[in-house]
Design an enzyme around this catalytic site. Structure first.
Site, short mmCIF file in Angstrom:
data_model
loop_
_atom_site.label_atom_id
_atom_site.label_comp_id
_atom_site.label_asym_id
_atom_site.label_seq_id
_atom_site.Cartn_x
_atom_site.Cartn_y
_atom_site.Cartn_z
N ASN A 60 -14.18 21.57 17.18
CA ASN A 60 -13.66 22.65 18.01
C ASN A 60 -12.70 23.58 17.27
OD1 ASN A 60 -13.53 20.73 21.12
ND2 ASN A 60 -15.17 22.00 20.26
N ASP A 85 -17.81 19.12 29.57
CA ASP A 85 -18.41 20.36 29.06
C ASP A 85 -18.52 21.41 30.18
OD1 ASP A 85 -19.46 21.97 27.12
OD2 ASP A 85 -21.50 21.16 27.26
#
Length: 243
Positions: free
Chosen positions: A69, A21
């Site tokens: 995503n 991340d």
């Protein structure tokens, strides 16, 4: 330092999974497009994968693109898919020579034909490598994986290949994308977020977790060494108690 931290007594993690991340934020903090951060993150994957065997880590799993995503902008999604294709093309020979076996997990149906072909190619190319096992999760979600596995299990029951009465908690893992992998011992998430984001939900039931503030493009071999050093001091009881 690596030699000192390489586990000699089985106390270190055999399988480390990474929630990578912070790539987009890393780029934005520098006034650059988010995709630049993703490219920097891909270069970091190379360094960490290279380090894993020296640190006693046999299996490395990275969360590259989740089922959620797709909600990002079309420009970012397209850029990521292009990055995945380019990564496979440019890294295939290096990974082969390093002895790294590459696998992918996730639902490939939604991915474009060229990317699927490259994924098949690098999996076949590195199939006999044993020094390190790199698993890349693309279009992956833990709930989606369990749903797909349950569907396959249900078909086997319907076709008479599986007795419902014989199903235990050891049955479903044979239908998961990760059925040939050991469960992760350690899951590391970068960027300061403290959530698991639908990653390896079944497999990480007894994994240790490390949430670090470092953004993924800044996550170095030295950072990994520090985390592995701490892992060796943890007591893993898997629901039991120490005698």
């Amino acid at each position: 330092m690596a030699a000192e931290l390489k586990p000699k007594d089985g106390t270190g993690p055999r399988h480390v999974a990474f929630i990578m991340d912070g790539n987009g934020r890393w780029a934005q903090m520098r006034g650059r497009p988010r995709l630049l951060g993703h490219r920097a993150g891909a270069r970091r994957v190379r360094e960490i994968v290279e380090a894993c065997p020296d640190l006693g880590v046999e299996y490395c799993t990275v969360f590259a693109f989740s089922t959620e995503n797709w909600k990002r902008t079309q420009a970012e999604v397209s850029g990521l898919m292009s990055l995945f294709r380019r990564y496979i093309q440019t890294e295939a020979q290096t990974l082969l020579e390093q002895g790294t076996r590459v696998r992918f997990i996730g639902d490939r149906v939604r991915l474009d034909k060229k990317l699927r072909g490259l994924m098949d190619m690098i999996e076949a190319l590195t199939a006999h490598n044993t020094r390190c096992n790199l698993t890349i999760a693309i279009n992956y979600g833990g709930r989606d994986e369990v749903a797909r596995a349950t569907k396959r299990l249900a078909w086997d029951v319907a076709e008479g290949r599986l007795d419902p009465e014989a199903i235990t908690d050891e049955t479903l893992p044979r239908y998961l994308d990760t059925h040939v992998l050991p469960d992760p011992d350690l899951v590391i998430r970068t960027s300061g977020e403290a959530r698991i984001s639908n990653f390896l939900l079944w497999q990480s039931a007894y994994a240790e977790y490390e949430f670090v503030d470092t953004l993924w493009p800044d996550f170095t071999r030295e950072t990994l060494e520090e985390i592995l050093g701490r892992f060796g001091g943890r007591e893993r009881r898997f629901g039991g108690v120490k005698a």
